[in-house]
Design a protein around this motif. Sequence first.
Motif, PDB file in Angstrom:
ATOM      1  N   PRO A  42      63.835  51.010 -24.022  1.00 10.95           N
ATOM      2  CA  PRO A  42      64.152  51.394 -25.399  1.00 10.95           C
ATOM      3  C   PRO A  42      64.696  52.806 -25.503  1.00 10.95           C
ATOM      4  O   PRO A  42      64.298  53.710 -24.757  1.00 10.95           O
ATOM      5  N   LEU A  43      65.613  52.994 -26.436  1.00  8.33           N
ATOM      6  CA  LEU A  43      66.142  54.323 -26.771  1.00  8.33           C
ATOM      7  C   LEU A  43      65.395  54.818 -27.997  1.00  8.33           C
ATOM      8  O   LEU A  43      65.224  54.089 -28.964  1.00  8.33           O
ATOM      9  N   ARG A  44      64.977  56.088 -27.963  1.00 10.85           N
ATOM     10  CA  ARG A  44      64.165  56.610 -29.064  1.00 10.85           C
ATOM     11  C   ARG A  44      64.459  58.083 -29.302  1.00 10.85           C
ATOM     12  O   ARG A  44      65.202  58.724 -28.544  1.00 10.85           O
ATOM     13  N   LEU A  45      63.873  58.620 -30.356  1.00  7.27           N
ATOM     14  CA  LEU A  45      64.066  60.006 -30.766  1.00  7.27           C
ATOM     15  C   LEU A  45      63.889  60.950 -29.576  1.00  7.27           C
ATOM     16  O   LEU A  45      62.895  60.879 -28.856  1.00  7.27           O
ATOM     17  N   GLY A  46      64.882  61.824 -29.368  1.00  8.54           N
ATOM     18  CA  GLY A  46      64.825  62.812 -28.294  1.00  8.54           C
ATOM     19  C   GLY A  46      65.554  62.401 -27.039  1.00  8.54           C
ATOM     20  O   GLY A  46      65.841  63.254 -26.186  1.00  8.54           O
TER      21      GLY A  46
END
Length: 411
Positions: A183-187
């Motif tokens: 998953p791609l996430r904040l930061g």
Amino acid sequence: MPIIVTPYIPTYITVHLGTPDSDAENLTISFREYIKNVASSEVYPTWHNSALRANILAQVSFALNRVYTEFYPSQGYSFNITASTAYDQKFIKGRNIFDSVSTLVDELFTVYIRRQGFVEPLAASFCNGTTTVCDGLSQWGSENMAQQGYDSVQILRHYYGDNIELVTNAPMQDIQYSYPGAPLRLGDISPEVQVAQIMINRISVAYPAIPKIWQVDGIFSSSTEDAVRELQHIFNLTVDGIIGKSTWYMMVHLYTGILRLSELVSEGQTFFQLDFEYHQAIVYGQRGESVTLLQYLLSILAQFYLTIPFLTIDGVFGDETQAAVQALQLDAGLPQTGTVDEETWDVIIDRFIGIDRTVLSNPKFFPYQSPSSGEVEPELLHSYFSARPGQFPGFPLELGASDNDQERSES
């Protein structure tokens, strides 16, 4: 798919032996053997060589388009193509392969059709031309043309248009799916984040409630998270601001659908490098990538120089393009020849670079930043080239107008 910039020939392809939602077997088979089966199932081995070649090239291109666009995986299916002619092309498990077909497929399975200036393999639809008709190739029609002496390329251009070309010796590799694997996430900072930002901004043209991401820089910022949350909300996904597999493939599915990449008439992927060097004159009647680039540059100039008329970007140097060139030459005090010689080219590039440095590269005006070097990265050029959000809308902006007005008109 935006992450797979260069199409390839898959070593293997997984075929669903029924309609997409049927409880049928999935069969994984080498791509070469798959095309041999399809060709043996779709056409007659006694047909003229030119007709067989045209049909095989259409079958290869159609299958590669399904792989390239992740047409079925993006909808949650575990296969690449079906055996149903209602959706794809005919495949019969265990059937015999015709010798003449096998020989031709061995020669042609790494060759596919695309439109000039586009990247994706053409979604080369076809039908038998007797009991069913379609916008693509007529199988029996191709045989009739071959009997009249037409070669395979002439047949294909008759059905798909003059602006197609053949890509030969495409590379082979195992199928690569675009999901980053985690998953791609904040930061997060990665090329995959930038691809996600590009997709979201394109999707937001059709769904204006999704906020624009004004810095397409590969950094998963709070504005990216906000856009992801809104997309998830609209499409009934878990609203967590994280780009997991379900969110990623929903974006792929939407992006492909909006650009119509899996259709015969496609907006097209137009990734190529901007080459600012003058090579030779560009003249009336010419076709191809150099004309497409010229039209792109003139279309940008037309948004800032009122004397230059708007024109269609189609890779064909016709009356519209000639009129735009002559208008630029008049404005620059050059002879109005309508031919792009070195002096005219230098004026076009000079003016484009000035606009790029003062306007296109300014995130206040455009959601995408272009690099300062002489070439524009493919993803960024794609964002400029197809009239992306933030670009001049093609009509005067008046008192009281807003971005929302433009978005509604585009969606």
